[in-house]
Design a protein around this motif. Sequence first.
Motif, PDB file in Angstrom:
ATOM      1  N   ILE A  97       0.832  -1.220   0.000  1.00 33.34           N
ATOM      2  CA  ILE A  97       0.000   0.000   0.000  1.00 33.34           C
ATOM      3  C   ILE A  97       0.856   1.255   0.000  1.00 33.34           C
ATOM      4  O   ILE A  97       0.566   2.215  -0.720  1.00 33.34           O
ATOM      5  N   GLU A  98       1.902   1.243   0.803  1.00 27.53           N
ATOM      6  CA  GLU A  98       2.788   2.415   0.818  1.00 27.53           C
ATOM      7  C   GLU A  98       3.500   2.589  -0.530  1.00 27.53           C
ATOM      8  O   GLU A  98       3.668   3.700  -1.019  1.00 27.53           O
ATOM      9  N   ILE A  99       3.946   1.471  -1.101  1.00 26.98           N
ATOM     10  CA  ILE A  99       4.639   1.551  -2.391  1.00 26.98           C
ATOM     11  C   ILE A  99       3.693   2.102  -3.456  1.00 26.98           C
ATOM     12  O   ILE A  99       4.048   3.010  -4.216  1.00 26.98           O
ATOM     13  N   ARG A 100       2.503   1.546  -3.498  1.00 30.99           N
ATOM     14  CA  ARG A 100       1.496   2.032  -4.461  1.00 30.99           C
ATOM     15  C   ARG A 100       1.261   3.530  -4.289  1.00 30.99           C
ATOM     16  O   ARG A 100       1.124   4.265  -5.256  1.00 30.99           O
ATOM     17  N   GLU A 101       1.235   3.959  -3.052  1.00 36.93           N
ATOM     18  CA  GLU A 101       0.926   5.360  -2.769  1.00 36.93           C
ATOM     19  C   GLU A 101       2.086   6.295  -3.144  1.00 36.93           C
ATOM     20  O   GLU A 101       1.860   7.399  -3.647  1.00 36.93           O
ATOM     21  N   ILE A 102       3.309   5.831  -2.905  1.00 34.03           N
ATOM     22  CA  ILE A 102       4.471   6.633  -3.320  1.00 34.03           C
ATOM     23  C   ILE A 102       4.451   6.822  -4.833  1.00 34.03           C
ATOM     24  O   ILE A 102       4.723   7.913  -5.349  1.00 34.03           O
ATOM     25  N   ILE A 103       4.094   5.767  -5.545  1.00 34.85           N
ATOM     26  CA  ILE A 103       4.059   5.871  -7.005  1.00 34.85           C
ATOM     27  C   ILE A 103       2.933   6.816  -7.452  1.00 34.85           C
ATOM     28  O   ILE A 103       3.115   7.633  -8.350  1.00 34.85           O
ATOM     29  N   ILE A 104       1.783   6.717  -6.796  1.00 40.42           N
ATOM     30  CA  ILE A 104       0.688   7.667  -7.107  1.00 40.42           C
ATOM     31  C   ILE A 104       1.135   9.104  -6.828  1.00 40.42           C
ATOM     32  O   ILE A 104       0.850  10.020  -7.596  1.00 40.42           O
ATOM     33  N   LEU A 105       1.829   9.290  -5.713  1.00 38.49           N
ATOM     34  CA  LEU A 105       2.312  10.633  -5.357  1.00 38.49           C
ATOM     35  C   LEU A 105       3.175  11.234  -6.467  1.00 38.49           C
ATOM     36  O   LEU A 105       3.160  12.443  -6.703  1.00 38.49           O
ATOM     37  N   MET A 106       3.916  10.392  -7.153  1.00 38.94           N
ATOM     38  CA  MET A 106       4.801  10.891  -8.210  1.00 38.94           C
ATOM     39  C   MET A 106       4.021  11.554  -9.349  1.00 38.94           C
ATOM     40  O   MET A 106       4.576  12.374 -10.073  1.00 38.94           O
ATOM     41  N   SER A 107       2.733  11.208  -9.510  1.00 39.80           N
ATOM     42  CA  SER A 107       1.942  11.884 -10.557  1.00 39.80           C
ATOM     43  C   SER A 107       1.930  13.394 -10.354  1.00 39.80           C
ATOM     44  O   SER A 107       1.874  14.160 -11.306  1.00 39.80           O
ATOM     45  N   VAL A 108       2.016  13.829  -9.103  1.00 37.43           N
ATOM     46  CA  VAL A 108       2.009  15.271  -8.804  1.00 37.43           C
ATOM     47  C   VAL A 108       3.297  15.949  -9.286  1.00 37.43           C
ATOM     48  O   VAL A 108       3.271  17.051  -9.819  1.00 37.43           O
ATOM     49  N   TYR A 109       4.407  15.265  -9.105  1.00 36.54           N
ATOM     50  CA  TYR A 109       5.691  15.910  -9.394  1.00 36.54           C
ATOM     51  C   TYR A 109       6.237  15.579 -10.773  1.00 36.54           C
ATOM     52  O   TYR A 109       6.963  16.380 -11.349  1.00 36.54           O
ATOM     53  N   CYS A 110       5.894  14.415 -11.301  1.00 33.93           N
ATOM     54  CA  CYS A 110       6.478  13.956 -12.577  1.00 33.93           C
ATOM     55  C   CYS A 110       5.435  13.587 -13.615  1.00 33.93           C
ATOM     56  O   CYS A 110       5.803  13.169 -14.719  1.00 33.93           O
ATOM     57  N   GLY A 111       4.169  13.699 -13.299  1.00 34.52           N
ATOM     58  CA  GLY A 111       3.133  13.417 -14.275  1.00 34.52           C
ATOM     59  C   GLY A 111       2.671  11.973 -14.282  1.00 34.52           C
ATOM     60  O   GLY A 111       3.266  11.103 -13.642  1.00 34.52           O
ATOM     61  N   PHE A 112       1.581  11.720 -15.020  1.00 40.67           N
ATOM     62  CA  PHE A 112       0.966  10.402 -15.019  1.00 40.67           C
ATOM     63  C   PHE A 112       1.776   9.321 -15.739  1.00 40.67           C
ATOM     64  O   PHE A 112       1.749   8.168 -15.294  1.00 40.67           O
ATOM     65  N   PRO A 113       2.470   9.612 -16.842  1.00 40.88           N
ATOM     66  CA  PRO A 113       3.215   8.504 -17.456  1.00 40.88           C
ATOM     67  C   PRO A 113       4.191   7.856 -16.463  1.00 40.88           C
ATOM     68  O   PRO A 113       4.275   6.628 -16.385  1.00 40.88           O
ATOM     69  N   ALA A 114       4.902   8.652 -15.684  1.00 43.49           N
ATOM     70  CA  ALA A 114       5.819   8.097 -14.679  1.00 43.49           C
ATOM     71  C   ALA A 114       5.063   7.244 -13.666  1.00 43.49           C
ATOM     72  O   ALA A 114       5.507   6.149 -13.299  1.00 43.49           O
ATOM     73  N   ALA A 115       3.907   7.738 -13.206  1.00 45.05           N
ATOM     74  CA  ALA A 115       3.138   6.995 -12.199  1.00 45.05           C
ATOM     75  C   ALA A 115       2.546   5.713 -12.794  1.00 45.05           C
ATOM     76  O   ALA A 115       2.513   4.668 -12.136  1.00 45.05           O
ATOM     77  N   ILE A 116       2.086   5.796 -14.029  1.00 43.23           N
ATOM     78  CA  ILE A 116       1.517   4.610 -14.688  1.00 43.23           C
ATOM     79  C   ILE A 116       2.606   3.563 -14.919  1.00 43.23           C
ATOM     80  O   ILE A 116       2.432   2.382 -14.599  1.00 43.23           O
ATOM     81  N   ASN A 117       3.733   3.992 -15.465  1.00 46.27           N
ATOM     82  CA  ASN A 117       4.802   3.035 -15.734  1.00 46.27           C
ATOM     83  C   ASN A 117       5.360   2.434 -14.444  1.00 46.27           C
ATOM     84  O   ASN A 117       5.682   1.248 -14.388  1.00 46.27           O
ATOM     85  N   GLY A 118       5.451   3.236 -13.405  1.00 45.49           N
ATOM     86  CA  GLY A 118       5.881   2.714 -12.114  1.00 45.49           C
ATOM     87  C   GLY A 118       4.898   1.686 -11.563  1.00 45.49           C
ATOM     88  O   GLY A 118       5.298   0.638 -11.036  1.00 45.49           O
ATOM     89  N   THR A 119       3.613   1.966 -11.715  1.00 50.71           N
ATOM     90  CA  THR A 119       2.591   1.028 -11.215  1.00 50.71           C
ATOM     91  C   THR A 119       2.611  -0.278 -12.002  1.00 50.71           C
ATOM     92  O   THR A 119       2.378  -1.356 -11.436  1.00 50.71           O
ATOM     93  N   LEU A 120       2.915  -0.190 -13.292  1.00 45.53           N
ATOM     94  CA  LEU A 120       3.001  -1.431 -14.082  1.00 45.53           C
ATOM     95  C   LEU A 120       4.184  -2.299 -13.635  1.00 45.53           C
ATOM     96  O   LEU A 120       4.106  -3.526 -13.690  1.00 45.53           O
ATOM     97  N   VAL A 121       5.249  -1.670 -13.162  1.00 44.29           N
ATOM     98  CA  VAL A 121       6.353  -2.443 -12.602  1.00 44.29           C
ATOM     99  C   VAL A 121       5.912  -3.107 -11.292  1.00 44.29           C
ATOM    100  O   VAL A 121       6.192  -4.291 -11.048  1.00 44.29           O
ATOM    101  N   LEU A 122       5.196  -2.357 -10.473  1.00 45.78           N
ATOM    102  CA  LEU A 122       4.652  -2.941  -9.232  1.00 45.78           C
ATOM    103  C   LEU A 122       3.739  -4.118  -9.555  1.00 45.78           C
ATOM    104  O   LEU A 122       3.791  -5.171  -8.903  1.00 45.78           O
ATOM    105  N   LYS A 123       2.906  -3.968 -10.582  1.00 47.28           N
ATOM    106  CA  LYS A 123       1.995  -5.049 -10.979  1.00 47.28           C
ATOM    107  C   LYS A 123       2.780  -6.299 -11.388  1.00 47.28           C
ATOM    108  O   LYS A 123       2.408  -7.420 -11.018  1.00 47.28           O
ATOM    109  N   GLU A 124       3.851  -6.092 -12.113  1.00 46.99           N
ATOM    110  CA  GLU A 124       4.703  -7.204 -12.549  1.00 46.99           C
ATOM    111  C   GLU A 124       5.293  -7.932 -11.331  1.00 46.99           C
ATOM    112  O   GLU A 124       5.315  -9.160 -11.285  1.00 46.99           O
ATOM    113  N   VAL A 125       5.772  -7.132 -10.363  1.00 50.15           N
ATOM    114  CA  VAL A 125       6.324  -7.744  -9.156  1.00 50.15           C
ATOM    115  C   VAL A 125       5.264  -8.561  -8.427  1.00 50.15           C
ATOM    116  O   VAL A 125       5.514  -9.713  -8.024  1.00 50.15           O
ATOM    117  N   MET A 126       4.073  -8.002  -8.258  1.00 53.88           N
ATOM    118  CA  MET A 126       3.034  -8.703  -7.500  1.00 53.88           C
ATOM    119  C   MET A 126       2.589  -9.948  -8.246  1.00 53.88           C
ATOM    120  O   MET A 126       2.300 -10.983  -7.641  1.00 53.88           O
TER     121      MET A 126
END
Lengths: 149, 149, 149, 149, 149, 149
Positions: C114-143
Amino acid sequence: MVAEREQEGKLDEVGVSRPSSVPEGASRYALGVQSLSQLDENQVENLEATFEDISPDLARLVIEYGFADIFSRPALDIQHREMATLAALTAMGTASAQLKFHIKAALHIGVSQIEIREIIILMSVYCGFPAAINGTLVLKEVMSESSSS
Amino acid sequence: MVAEREQEGKLDEVGVSRPSSVPEGASRYALGVQSLSQLDENQVENLEATFEDISPDLARLVIEYGFADIFSRPALDIQHREMATLAALTAMGTASAQLKFHIKAALHIGVSQIEIREIIILMSVYCGFPAAINGTLVLKEVMSESSSS
Amino acid sequence: MVAEREQEGKLDEVGVSRPSSVPEGASRYALGVQSLSQLDENQVENLEATFEDISPDLARLVIEYGFADIFSRPALDIQHREMATLAALTAMGTASAQLKFHIKAALHIGVSQIEIREIIILMSVYCGFPAAINGTLVLKEVMSESSSS
Amino acid sequence: MVAEREQEGKLDEVGVSRPSSVPEGASRYALGVQSLSQLDENQVENLEATFEDISPDLARLVIEYGFADIFSRPALDIQHREMATLAALTAMGTASAQLKFHIKAALHIGVSQIEIREIIILMSVYCGFPAAINGTLVLKEVMSESSSS
Amino acid sequence: MVAEREQEGKLDEVGVSRPSSVPEGASRYALGVQSLSQLDENQVENLEATFEDISPDLARLVIEYGFADIFSRPALDIQHREMATLAALTAMGTASAQLKFHIKAALHIGVSQIEIREIIILMSVYCGFPAAINGTLVLKEVMSESSSS
Amino acid sequence: MVAEREQEGKLDEVGVSRPSSVPEGASRYALGVQSLSQLDENQVENLEATFEDISPDLARLVIEYGFADIFSRPALDIQHREMATLAALTAMGTASAQLKFHIKAALHIGVSQIEIREIIILMSVYCGFPAAINGTLVLKEVMSESSSS
């Protein structure tokens, strides 16, 4: 184009006022769904399906912020939004999946393949040739998939 | 806009053929000077003066490549070129002097302040708020200088 | 958390002094092996095997600088180090293999999904959605890999 | 090396004057073909084939700008050009296909594998370990393909 | 240059072996001080003074990692290290203070102004004109300070 | 910390459900004002004043998206949000004004100067020394202003 600009100017006087960016009675999510569906009618479903198990809020935030709060604003027409988006994604070089989606979306709403190709070539001036080459390869992939379907 | 697109399509059949991008009899430098002067009539002189002692070829290359080879291509009109440029420079975040020049240039050729503001806001979606905030501060600087002169 | 901070404050008085970052009698390499193994007990071996023929010094430098000189410093606990690392790698957008490793490492040392998911969501504020989406897809791969093993 | 520097200094007096960068009687395209072929004799054909259906002008612009206007300039020898290029592409982290090409090109013109490896390691100082690790993995891919052919 | 390469090859057999990168009996800090002082004899003192109150370990890590562990490695001569560094810093566009330092350092160890100018021009191919222009303006600043002192 | 994690886990079951991220009866703007004011009680006013003439919607979007939709989510505590933010802004290297604000904010909510310094040092591993040095100079500026006031 001058006439179009003047019209946008009028819309903008409304556009900057808060109520206009989310029409009364429409939820942000519903408005975002409507906006994003203009670009690709399956993308809301794709986003929801992709993220439902891992980060469902992220899909919702993309739709609410990206497509309700921002994309639906009247101050810039959607062709211009997509042109600006293609430029930025090509420049960034870290968002090839997003670039692919927006190339297809831009074509869908009437930006020509020629204009897309040219925007990507233009990026060579500001971001160098690797960005322009990699962007063009994404365009090639889109055109190749589209001609084989 | 559809009519405009079709026209661009026709131009593009010429545009992709090699001779058209540099009209016969015109040197690349002269063509670049003409293109860049559309954006700002003093910029050729500024570039030459800035770089004459340190790297005169760089000024020439900007003019020949950026403005003769690329900017003057007919496949994209100059308002769209500037919109794409503003998006990319805002996204990059490392080119505030260039962003300032292109905001002034875009205003000069008829892109409205409202459209510029909106392109920069749009970048918050793809590149985050720092890029959009810093881009807007450059726009503010331009408007402030323009109103005080 | 206040207590934890104070404790870190005390450690830091030691932390900034030079001797403490490499305990007497322990080589940097051995200390780095120990630190990195906290995150993933096989990673030292993986790094050495990957780079032994092409650039063995690079594997050694990662271990000595990244994990002995820096990671083992007491001034920040390892959960916080991994949180900061996940933010940076998501923001950069050019390091998906490294992001994947650090997502697994963070989970391994007790940062929640949950914390990891949230840190990645937080990045949408500073780096935009592509970074947050691509980061979340890496998390999805790990899970997804973790649930199938 | 001092002698070599002095010689370059002399060449440069010519180098900054406009006529020298494109020898009289040679078209920019032909000069670019010649320059690029020094790095890889098949690359002009590869570029043309890759982009002929999607963006033929981009291939031409790479050859004319990248290899006639810039690469062929006498002020920096080609080994140094390739070293600088490898550093930049490793630093950028968004151009792995281009990095792969230039690693092969650098080896082809006499930059040693040891120097390439070292330039990539050096990037850890300025751009961090993910850039250096990903760059080294591209080098590994090149060496592996080369030993299996 | 071939002779020079062969010599480096021999050095490298030592270079990759662990003991050689930090000569026996010399501490990493002392070795880093010696290496960095080749570039600028005041820089160790500058770094220590700048960071002593805020983050003294950072100054030490720059010297130990950047200049003992990496810069002093024999596999690449210092002129080539500085050329690669200038390329990377110009490409990054986020490190103008560091670029300024390394331009002065490169000049100090015998890289010519012409070569530096040319490396920065070369970056226009890979990273676009804003990076090359901003890099050249840093070079201009260095030359201007040097001629006025 | 384990207890804290479990609590966050519970909150998150709520956190992912839509209603929780914007408490009933509270507008997004009001919630964002409340969240941002935790970091700096004057920042809402600063943002509004800075952008009121040039792009008032941007200030509103920062507050609504950045601070209502994201920052106020319960799945990550605010110290961890600020730590992740400092890492990302240091890594990006294009957001020094935003880094300065968040260093002050982090200190204000109880992240220690030692932890901030250490997060910035950690970035040297992932993004290189220029990012870490430039981030540390921003920290120095904050500490210097704070001690002189």
